[in-house]
Design an enzyme around this catalytic site. Structure first.
Site, PDB file in Angstrom:
ATOM      1  N   SER A  66     -25.626  30.343  24.329  1.00  0.00           N
ATOM      2  CA  SER A  66     -25.303  28.912  24.305  1.00  0.00           C
ATOM      3  C   SER A  66     -26.475  28.085  24.819  1.00  0.00           C
ATOM      4  CB  SER A  66     -24.071  28.662  25.196  1.00  0.00           C
ATOM      5  OG  SER A  66     -23.892  27.288  25.452  1.00  0.00           O
ATOM      6  N   TYR A  86     -19.783  29.652  34.151  1.00  0.00           N
ATOM      7  CA  TYR A  86     -19.762  29.993  32.704  1.00  0.00           C
ATOM      8  C   TYR A  86     -21.198  30.065  32.174  1.00  0.00           C
ATOM      9  CZ  TYR A  86     -20.115  29.089  27.804  1.00  0.00           C
ATOM     10  OH  TYR A  86     -20.511  29.154  26.501  1.00  0.00           O
ATOM     11  N   LYS A  90     -23.723  33.328  30.716  1.00  0.00           N
ATOM     12  CA  LYS A  90     -24.498  33.383  29.465  1.00  0.00           C
ATOM     13  C   LYS A  90     -25.955  33.779  29.777  1.00  0.00           C
ATOM     14  CE  LYS A  90     -21.406  32.432  26.384  1.00  0.00           C
ATOM     15  NZ  LYS A  90     -20.965  33.476  25.449  1.00  0.00           N
TER      16      LYS A  90
HETATM   17  C1  WQD Z   1     -19.858  16.645  24.436  1.00  0.00           C
HETATM   18  C2  WQD Z   1     -20.068  15.204  24.861  1.00  0.00           C
HETATM   19  C3  WQD Z   1     -19.129  14.646  26.994  1.00  0.00           C
HETATM   20  C4  WQD Z   1     -14.946  15.048  25.879  1.00  0.00           C
HETATM   21  C5  WQD Z   1     -19.702  22.401  26.038  1.00  0.00           C
HETATM   22  C6  WQD Z   1     -20.181  23.599  26.774  1.00  0.00           C
HETATM   23  C7  WQD Z   1     -21.138  24.373  25.904  1.00  0.00           C
HETATM   24  C8  WQD Z   1     -20.459  24.701  24.604  1.00  0.00           C
HETATM   25  C9  WQD Z   1     -20.030  23.407  23.913  1.00  0.00           C
HETATM   26  C10 WQD Z   1     -19.404  26.824  24.880  1.00  0.00           C
HETATM   27  C11 WQD Z   1     -20.423  15.068  26.345  1.00  0.00           C
HETATM   28  C12 WQD Z   1     -18.464  13.854  25.877  1.00  0.00           C
HETATM   29  C13 WQD Z   1     -16.328  15.052  25.829  1.00  0.00           C
HETATM   30  C14 WQD Z   1     -14.250  13.825  26.078  1.00  0.00           C
HETATM   31  C15 WQD Z   1     -16.342  12.670  26.158  1.00  0.00           C
HETATM   32  N1  WQD Z   1     -19.329  25.505  24.830  1.00  0.00           N
HETATM   33  N2  WQD Z   1     -17.003  13.874  25.960  1.00  0.00           N
HETATM   34  N3  WQD Z   1     -14.987  12.673  26.200  1.00  0.00           N
HETATM   35  O1  WQD Z   1     -20.109  19.665  27.308  1.00  0.00           O
HETATM   36  O2  WQD Z   1     -21.848  19.313  25.470  1.00  0.00           O
HETATM   37  O3  WQD Z   1     -20.796  21.555  25.766  1.00  0.00           O
HETATM   38  O4  WQD Z   1     -19.114  22.747  24.818  1.00  0.00           O
HETATM   39  O5  WQD Z   1     -20.362  27.492  24.631  1.00  0.00           O
HETATM   40  O6  WQD Z   1     -21.491  25.551  26.585  1.00  0.00           O
HETATM   41  O7  WQD Z   1     -20.903  23.170  27.909  1.00  0.00           O
HETATM   42  O8  WQD Z   1     -19.437  19.672  24.862  1.00  0.00           O
HETATM   43  O9  WQD Z   1     -17.641  18.541  23.609  1.00  0.00           O
HETATM   44  O10 WQD Z   1     -17.310  18.959  26.103  1.00  0.00           O
HETATM   45  O11 WQD Z   1     -18.934  17.221  25.359  1.00  0.00           O
HETATM   46  O12 WQD Z   1     -16.991  11.619  26.287  1.00  0.00           O
HETATM   47  O13 WQD Z   1     -12.989  13.756  26.136  1.00  0.00           O
HETATM   48  O14 WQD Z   1     -18.858  14.486  24.688  1.00  0.00           O
HETATM   49  O15 WQD Z   1     -19.337  13.808  28.126  1.00  0.00           O
HETATM   50  O16 WQD Z   1     -21.343  14.004  26.446  1.00  0.00           O
HETATM   51  P1  WQD Z   1     -20.593  19.960  25.938  1.00  0.00           P
HETATM   52  P2  WQD Z   1     -18.228  18.623  24.980  1.00  0.00           P
END
Ligand code: WQD
Length: 341
Positions: free
Chosen positions: A128, A153, A157
């Protein structure tokens, strides 16, 4: 010629099931195993419908069980393993570190031990972009230094990559590829498979579609004061089918002996950054729905901006992402509507 068999651990999950479809389309045989701790059989049923194959072996098991892992390898001739089986909720890992270190590392070690014992040389590991933490420079290449993980987590990785790297180096009878995914989004175009988050979604896109369908009241956009063009975080959102096809290219590279080193790493992303508001606007455009959202405080642990330089995967894997964010969001929306029926 004898078909090659790929073991897909965690293969009933969001990414594992989409990869399984593409592996079958590419002519591989499969063994699919999953402990169903974070999904049900919906996507596996979809896999069978999409491919027209109802003979795909499925084993409900955890790879933390050494004996069960050994039994699986002794009963099947496995030519390559794609190892997805892991817990992956960033927030939960902070509350339950031992659960994450125990499950994610024990399962990988058991898989590597049994693969070695049974002559399976090819290990494809689901890594990741989280291993980069908050990168000093973007886009990130495979040479961008990994930063200290911001969650247990993410640390599992990083440690898993090191376990694979060191095992390849020490034993000489396995070789490995680590694919560092960026943000997988979307669903299968047939709407027969997609993301199935349990409870309240952590990730952005399922929260968007669940808000639009009425399962959630309002989307909170976490932070609008970041040093980015529109103040919200930048990410590299990659379509799940594009991501799945990258796995077929990597498996083929291993099985066809095209690797240039015994351990290789590839970024799997589009190379195109997009903000949270870009996704909100794109979703409203493709769905025709007005999304109920509001700005909310920043979420702990979010990196400001990260996106891939995917040129190494483009060149060496002969793979390139082709679907747009709009394509992915429309597929995700169709999937959400299908679930609501
Ligand atoms: C993306 C953006 C949030 C939800 C994670 C893991 C990564 C991988 C992918 C496993 C951010 C914003 C989110 C919400 C929001 N997973 N957001 N409101 O955190 O980039 O990555 O998932 O491998 O390892 O870390 O993905 O979709 O959670 O967030 O504003 O209700 O959307 O702040 O900027 P992230 P995400």
């Amino acid at each position: 010629m004898q078909k090659k068999t790929v073991l897909v651990t965690g293969g009933a999950g969001f990414i594992g099931s989409h990869v399984s479809v593409e592996l079958i389309n590419a002519g591989y045989d499969l063994v699919v195993a999953d402990d169903l701790s974070n999904c049900d059989m919906t996507n596996f049923e979809g896999l069978k419908q999409i491919t027209g194959r109802d003979d795909i072996p499925f084993h409900q098991m955890t790879f933390c069980d050494e004996a069960a892992t050994e039994k699986l390898f002794s009963e099947n001739k496995i030519d390559a393993v794609i190892h997805f089986a892991a817990f992956k909720a960033v927030g939960e890992s902070c509350a339950e570190p031992l659960k994450y270190y125990g499950n994610n590392l024990k399962s990988l070690i058991n898989v590597l031990e049994s693969a070695r014992r049974h002559g399976c040389r090819n290990i494809l590991f689901s890594s990741s972009c989280t291993v980069y933490g908050e990168p000093e420079k973007t886009p990130v290449t495979e040479q961008t230094p990994r930063q200290p993980a911001t969650s247990p987590y993410g640390n599992t990785k990083q440690i898993s990559e090191d376990i694979l790297r060191d095992s390849v180096k020490a034993y000489g009878n396995i070789r490995g590829i680590a694919l560092r995914y960026f943000n997988p989004i979307g669903a299968h175009p047939t709407a027969l498979m997609g993301e199935l988050p349990r409870g309240v979604p952590n990730n952005l896109v399922p929260y968007i579609t669940q808000t639009a369908i009425g399962k959630r009241e309002c989307l909170s956009v976490f932070g609008n004061d970041y040093p980015t063009p529109d103040g919200t975080n930048l990410r590299d959102y990659i379509d799940i089918v594009d991501l799945a096809k990258a796995h077929v290219c990597a498996v083929r590279r291993m099985i066809d002996d095209k690797m240039e080193a015994d351990y290789e790493i590839f970024n799997v992303g589009t190379g195109k950054p997009a903000s949270v508001l870009d996704l909100v606007n794109a979703f409203e455009k493709v769905s025709g729905e007005k999304l109920n959202w509001k700005f909310a405080p920043r979420r702990a642990g979010d990196v400001i901006a990260i996106w891939a330089d995917p040129s190494l995967a483009n060149e060496k894997l002969g793979w390139k992402a082709g679907r747009t964010i709009e394509d992915s969001l429309l597929a995700a929306w169709n999937w959400e509507k299908k679930l609501a029926r």
